[in-house]
Design a protein around this motif. Structure first.
Motif, short mmCIF file in Angstrom:
data_model
loop_
_atom_site.label_atom_id
_atom_site.label_comp_id
_atom_site.label_asym_id
_atom_site.label_seq_id
_atom_site.Cartn_x
_atom_site.Cartn_y
_atom_site.Cartn_z
N ALA A 135 17.59 -0.60 38.74
CA ALA A 135 17.85 -0.21 37.35
C ALA A 135 16.72 -0.55 36.40
CB ALA A 135 19.15 -0.90 36.87
N ILE A 136 15.88 -1.54 36.76
CA ILE A 136 14.92 -2.07 35.79
C ILE A 136 13.92 -1.01 35.31
CG2 ILE A 136 13.36 -2.92 37.57
CD1 ILE A 136 14.09 -4.48 34.12
N GLY A 137 13.54 -0.08 36.19
CA GLY A 137 12.61 0.97 35.77
C GLY A 137 13.22 1.86 34.70
N ALA A 151 14.19 3.13 28.89
CA ALA A 151 15.20 3.36 27.85
C ALA A 151 14.98 2.47 26.63
CB ALA A 151 16.60 3.12 28.42
N PHE A 152 14.60 1.21 26.87
CA PHE A 152 14.45 0.26 25.76
C PHE A 152 12.99 -0.09 25.46
CE2 PHE A 152 18.82 -1.30 27.26
CZ PHE A 152 19.49 -0.54 26.31
N LYS A 153 12.04 0.63 26.14
CA LYS A 153 10.60 0.44 25.88
C LYS A 153 10.20 -1.03 26.06
CE LYS A 153 10.83 4.75 24.61
NZ LYS A 153 10.54 5.80 25.61
N LEU A 154 10.46 -1.58 27.22
CA LEU A 154 10.26 -3.01 27.45
C LEU A 154 8.82 -3.34 27.81
CD1 LEU A 154 13.43 -3.93 29.56
CD2 LEU A 154 13.17 -3.82 27.07
N THR A 155 8.36 -4.50 27.39
CA THR A 155 7.08 -5.06 27.82
C THR A 155 7.28 -5.77 29.16
OG1 THR A 155 7.44 -7.21 26.78
CG2 THR A 155 6.49 -5.46 25.41
N PRO A 156 6.20 -6.14 29.87
CA PRO A 156 6.37 -6.89 31.13
C PRO A 156 7.17 -8.18 30.95
CG PRO A 156 4.14 -6.05 30.99
CD PRO A 156 4.78 -5.74 29.69
N VAL A 195 14.97 -9.58 31.29
CA VAL A 195 16.15 -8.83 31.74
C VAL A 195 16.51 -9.22 33.18
CG1 VAL A 195 17.02 -6.54 32.37
CG2 VAL A 195 15.85 -6.88 30.19
N VAL A 196 15.50 -9.28 34.04
CA VAL A 196 15.75 -9.60 35.44
C VAL A 196 16.21 -11.04 35.61
CG1 VAL A 196 14.67 -9.84 37.71
CG2 VAL A 196 14.17 -7.84 36.32
N SER A 197 15.61 -11.96 34.86
CA SER A 197 15.87 -13.39 35.08
C SER A 197 16.99 -13.94 34.21
CB SER A 197 14.59 -14.19 34.82
OG SER A 197 14.11 -14.00 33.51
N SER A 225 21.36 -2.16 23.52
CA SER A 225 20.04 -2.67 23.14
C SER A 225 19.56 -3.66 24.19
CB SER A 225 20.10 -3.37 21.77
OG SER A 225 20.89 -4.54 21.85
N PHE A 226 18.28 -3.99 24.12
CA PHE A 226 17.70 -5.00 25.00
C PHE A 226 18.43 -6.32 24.86
CE2 PHE A 226 14.66 -8.62 24.67
CZ PHE A 226 14.43 -8.82 26.04
N GLU A 227 18.72 -6.73 23.63
CA GLU A 227 19.38 -8.02 23.39
C GLU A 227 20.80 -8.04 23.96
OE1 GLU A 227 16.09 -7.40 20.59
OE2 GLU A 227 17.86 -6.19 21.08
#
Length: 531
Positions: A33-35, A40-45, A51-53, A98-100
């Motif tokens: 899902a992470i990709g 979707a949320f324009k995430l940085t590394p 998100v993963v951890s 949202s990311f949060e």
């Protein structure tokens, strides 16, 4: 050993270990899902790492209190609470806006990861000495089955998202694939909640709470009326003079860090750190990312992840069949040898890689991605890069942040030239080595090496260390991959496994074939409650 003891203990073990299945599913479903989430949320590394951890951080927090909670309300009630957390997390993750919100939902699910310490504790407390290793390992088997099923589910949903069927669009599987990947976990979580209601309470916990009648009934259900009294007498003889219910958390912690428990605590810390710093959760949580980095493409990367999950299941079964025969220590040493070699093999494979984009590659990419920004990459056409870091930097400098996230995997897939099969072999060997050693053996030994009266608190402490190591490894992996490169990252894991081998060789002793009470004696682990 009676057939009754095997059947009932196994039945309750299978119920408890369903939590292991959900953990395995929850922990690795993010790999697929992470990709989609990043896009979707324009995430940085760093945000990807969070998100993963996030579940591991939740697990770290929950593990701090899980031991005292398991002592206060019992193993069964604690497991019920974790099952509810899994269910809430799955629903929250699927509907995150949202990311949060997603991080919070996954953090809540991570709090249920403390079931990994409570489940082996419960299973060990309902098992006879000669079957304990196998039964505790069933939990680990369910973990790897959960990992495998999550890879399969991710691949199935990915293929389904490409379908042109009307119902796929109607259910938004084509546009919200990641939500389905994360949300399907609610089904086994709900099933676990219902099954846990059938579970008896731990007989050792009941005795330490001075509930002898219920403890004897549970022991009779487990071992039959002929053996129940014998087990009851053996457990009671080993109980400390001061009952568990009257011990403060401070006194339990004081006993854990006393000289008499120095050896088991050192063993617990060594195993807790070794299990994570060798890179296992990176491989499981980021498997498609790693394979994409080797240039095999997104769909093939998901398929290879299924292969990894299958290997994990097979070699966990090997551990389950041998742990009470061959022993814990030999499995650890054999597995760490394989881990060290396999990570070195992956490092060498990525070290051989070269990266070049030419006009033929661009034409191939254009057939897959019509709006690919060809002109932006024109300055590096024909250049050969010997470092994935340098090549990655060159791409990043010439694409916008959105383009970089969207096209990175397809660019790597077409430009890389490396022994991809060698990397697949290395990761396969790594998973096989881990599955027959550190995976199941750590939890088995955690459930064995600490005395009854402080077992829950002790496993909390080493569980926190294990979660902290896991969180750190997961969090920094995207950064390592981008700024250190795949070769250096895998080399670090190989060196950590070599150090772990040395520590296991020096400090870890064999525990097979002894009762929990005998192990407390042999490790000189009886706490002194008179001070």
């Amino acid at each position: 050993m009676t057939s009754l003891s095997i059947s009932n203990a196994l039945k309750y073990t299978l119920i408890v270990s369903l939590g292991g299945f959900i953990f395995g599913f929850d922990a690795s479903v993010i790999s697929g899902a992470i990709g989609f989430i990043s896009e979707a949320f324009k995430l940085t590394p760093w945000q990807q790492g969070i998100v993963v951890s996030a579940p591991t951080l939740g697990g770290l927090v929950a593990t701090l209190i899980a031991g005292p909670v398991a002592d206060a309300i019992g193993r069964k009630q604690t497991l019920l609470m974790t099952a509810c957390l899994y269910f809430v997390s799955a629903i929250g993750s699927a509907f995150a806006t949202s990311f949060e919100a997603l991080v919070i939902a996954r953090f809540i699910g991570g709090m249920a990861f403390c079931s990994l310490m409570v489940a082996p504790m419960y299973i060990a407390e309902i098992s006879l000495a000669d079957q304990r290793g196998r039964l505790v390992s069933v939990n680990q088997l369910n973990i790897v089955v959960g990992l495998f099923i999550s890879y399969f589910t991710n691949y199935f949903l990915l293929q389904l998202s490409h379908s042109e069927a009307m119902w796929v669009s109607g259910w938004q599987i084509d546009t919200q694939t990641w939500r389905w990947m994360l949300g399907v976990e609610a089904l086994p979580a709900l099933a676990w909640i219902l099954l846990l209601l059938l579970l008896p309470r731990s007989p050792r916990w009941l005795l330490m709470k001075d509930q002898q009648l219920e403890a004897k009934r549970t022991l009779t259900r487990l071992f039959g009326s002929n053996n129940a009294q014998q087990q009851l007498d053996a457990i009671q003889a080993a109980l400390p003079k001061l009952q568990l219910s009257s011990l403060s958390l401070a006194r339990k912690m004081g006993s854990l860090f006393s000289k008499r428990l120095r050896v088991p605590l050192m063993v617990g810390v060594v195993l807790a750190i070794a299990q994570q710093v060798t890179g296992i959760n990176v491989v499981f949580f980021y498997a498609p990312t790693i394979f994409e980095q080797s240039g095999i493409g997104t769909d093939a990367a998901f398929m290879q992840a299924i292969w990894i999950g299958l290997i994990n299941v097979v070699f966990t079964i090997v551990a389950l069949l041998t742990i009470d025969k061959l022993g814990r220590r030999p499995l650890l040493l054999i597995g760490l040898t394989g881990i060290c070699f396999s990570m070195a093999l992956c490092s060498w494979g990525f070290k051989q890689a070269t990266y070049q984009l030419n006009t033929a590659h661009i034409a191939e990419i254009k057939t897959e991605v019509a709006d690919f920004p060809v002109h932006a990459l024109a300055p590096i056409l024909g250049q050969t890069f010997t470092s994935d870091v340098a090549f990655n930097d060159a791409i990043k400098q010439r694409l916008t942040a959105d383009e970089y996230r969207q096209y990175k995997s397809v660019i790597f897939a077409h430009s890389i030239n490396m022994p991809a099969k060698l990397v697949l072999l290395g990761i396969s060997l790594f998973v096989a080595s881990f599955a027959m050693s550190l995976g199941p053996v750590m939890w088995v030994m955690f459930s064995e090496i600490f005395p009854n009266a402080i077992r829950a608190v002790a496993i909390s402490v080493v569980g926190v260390i294990n979660n902290a190591a896991s969180f750190t490894v997961q969090l920094v992996f995207p950064w390592e991959l981008e700024y250190l490169g795949a070769s250096t990252t895998f080399l670090l894991y190989s060196l950590f496994s070599l150090l772990s081998f040395a520590l296991v060789f020096l400090f870890v002793e064999e525990t097979k074939g002894k009762s929990l009470e005998q192990l407390s004696e042999s490790l000189e682990a009886k706490p002194d409650y008179t001070n």
